[in-house]
Design an enzyme around this catalytic site. Structure first.
Site, PDB file in Angstrom:
ATOM      1  CG  ASP A 227      -2.267   0.711   0.948  1.00 54.18           C
ATOM      2  OD1 ASP A 227      -2.274   1.659   0.137  1.00 54.18           O
ATOM      3  OD2 ASP A 227      -3.281   0.327   1.550  1.00 54.18           O
ATOM      4  N   GLY A 253       4.008   1.542  -2.047  1.00 53.45           N
ATOM      5  CA  GLY A 253       3.821   1.892  -3.451  1.00 53.45           C
ATOM      6  C   GLY A 253       2.355   2.061  -3.774  1.00 53.45           C
ATOM      7  CG  PHE A 255      -3.648   0.030  -5.982  1.00 49.05           C
ATOM      8  CD1 PHE A 255      -4.312   1.047  -6.638  1.00 49.05           C
ATOM      9  CD2 PHE A 255      -4.040  -0.281  -4.693  1.00 49.05           C
ATOM     10  CE1 PHE A 255      -5.353   1.755  -6.043  1.00 49.05           C
ATOM     11  CE2 PHE A 255      -5.078   0.411  -4.073  1.00 49.05           C
ATOM     12  CZ  PHE A 255      -5.738   1.425  -4.745  1.00 49.05           C
ATOM     13  CG  HIS A 273     -16.078  -0.871  -3.030  1.00 47.13           C
ATOM     14  ND1 HIS A 273     -17.019  -0.741  -2.039  1.00 47.13           N
ATOM     15  CD2 HIS A 273     -14.895  -0.532  -2.448  1.00 47.13           C
ATOM     16  CE1 HIS A 273     -16.452  -0.347  -0.918  1.00 47.13           C
ATOM     17  NE2 HIS A 273     -15.163  -0.207  -1.136  1.00 47.13           N
TER      18      HIS A 273
END
Length: 368
Positions: A227, A253, A255, A273
């Site tokens: 994350d 990091g 995504f 979501h």
């Protein structure tokens, strides 16, 4: 080792849900339509009363035992008569109780509003009943007309940026997400065999609560927690407390840039979501670029069921529209999104919570 929470079977949870849905329909059909509709029109009132109880700290004031209304009012800084009326309304909904001697006390529902409860929903009540959240919902018509979030027009910035810029609101949001995670972790982990994977990459895993819960049940597995640096900053303390730190590699990091390679399974809990299809596809393609053919991706999400029944996923879907311009998705929508990213969806595993595990396998060649 901590005792594992008992996880009810998903089939039982669905049966309870079916029963509740049809009892609600029966109640509505026994009333004249205008009366039934009026009940729905004012259904936000109880929620705001719960927020008021949280703001006043009533549950904390009663933590040491029952109190008469005058003493309770003095402790929470309220007018005794107005507080009596608030308590009467909440007790009618099963929140708090009034003893035969007239003193007010906690019950199981009210105890969840204590700030020190094992799973405290005080932060969630404060967040959902805040002026910021209520104001957004008054603009639902705008989101339905445009298909977009109202936050940029309302606040001058995107939803996630607003959370970062307003620390008090961000703190309540974090408390809400923590409470939701605590409620669902054991159910999700107990409903899927994560031990089948040697290396699990938790993409967007924050401080690692989900990964820690998985590794406790899967002693032969290792994890990679991935994350942004700010999110994983508190991970070492949590992972050490759960005695799994020696089996977890922490990587900072985004995504949106890349995802660590080498996983047998890539876990994304409540990540997809948060984003519209274009951004979601970017995340999943980065996962596919890191994953070997045959690796598994696991999306832990609410899956919208188009069966005409009430369910939290329908309302969370509107919340995502309002706040982020994103959505909850049906199984077919996940199948299409995953296929475009280079994955073949294999199954949807329901749990006893509103969450399901959407399982997919990486195709032989990454999607372009």
């Amino acid at each position: 080792m901590p005792r594992r929470a008992r996880v009810p079977p998903a089939r039982l949870a669905r049966a309870v849900e079916w029963t509740r849905h049809h009892l609600l329909l029966l109640h509505q059909r026994l009333l004249p339509a205008p009366m039934a509709m009026m009940e729905l029109v004012v259904s936000g009132w109880p929620a705001q009363a719960i927020t008021t109880a949280a703001q006043l700290g009533i549950a904390d004031a009663l933590a040491d035992g029952p109190l008469p209304i005058d003493e309770l009012a003095a402790r929470v800084g309220a007018d005794a008569d107005a507080l009596r009326r608030l308590m009467r309304a909440l007790i009618g909904r099963g929140i708090f109780r009034r003893r035969r001697d007239g003193r007010y006390a906690l019950n199981s529902l009210a105890a969840t509003l204590r700030s020190d409860a094992p799973i405290s929903l005080r932060g969630a009540a404060l967040f959902q009943g805040s002026q910021e959240q209520r104001e957004r919902w008054t603009l639902l018509t705008d989101s339905v007309r445009t298909g977009e979030s109202v936050v940029p027009a309302l606040r001058g910035m995107e939803g996630f940026d607003y959370l970062v810029e307003i620390p008090e609101h961000a703190d309540l949001f974090d408390q809400t997400m923590t409470s939701l995670a605590q409620m669902t972790l054991a159910v999700v982990v107990g409903s899927y065999d994560f031990a089948a994977y040697r290396t699990i990459v938790d993409v967007g895993g924050g401080q690692g609560a989900m990964l820690a819960a998985i590794l406790e049940r899967a002693p032969g597995s290792r994890g990679v927690l991935y994350d942004v640096p700010r999110a994983v900053a508190g991970a070492p303390e949590l992972l050490n407390a759960r005695h799994v730190a020696d089996r977890v590699q922490i990587v900072g990091g985004s995504f949106f840039d890349e995802v660590p390679a080498g996983g047998d399974a890539y876990l994304l809990k409540n990540i997809i979501h948060d984003w519209p299809d274009g951004k979601s596809l970017q995340i999943l393609r980065n996962v596919r670029a890191a994953a070997e053919p045959g690796a598994t991706v696991l999306l832990v999400e609410m899956v919208v069921r188009e069966n005409g029944r009430d369910g939290p996923e329908n309302w969370v879907d509107l919340e995502m529209l309002l706040n982020l311009g994103s959505r909850e998705r049906t199984a077919d929508e996940y199948r299409k999104l995953l296929r475009e990213a280079g994955f073949r969806m294999t199954r949807v595993v329901p749990t006893a919570s509103p969450l399901s595990v959407v399982e997919a396998v990486a195709d032989e060649a990454p999607s372009g």
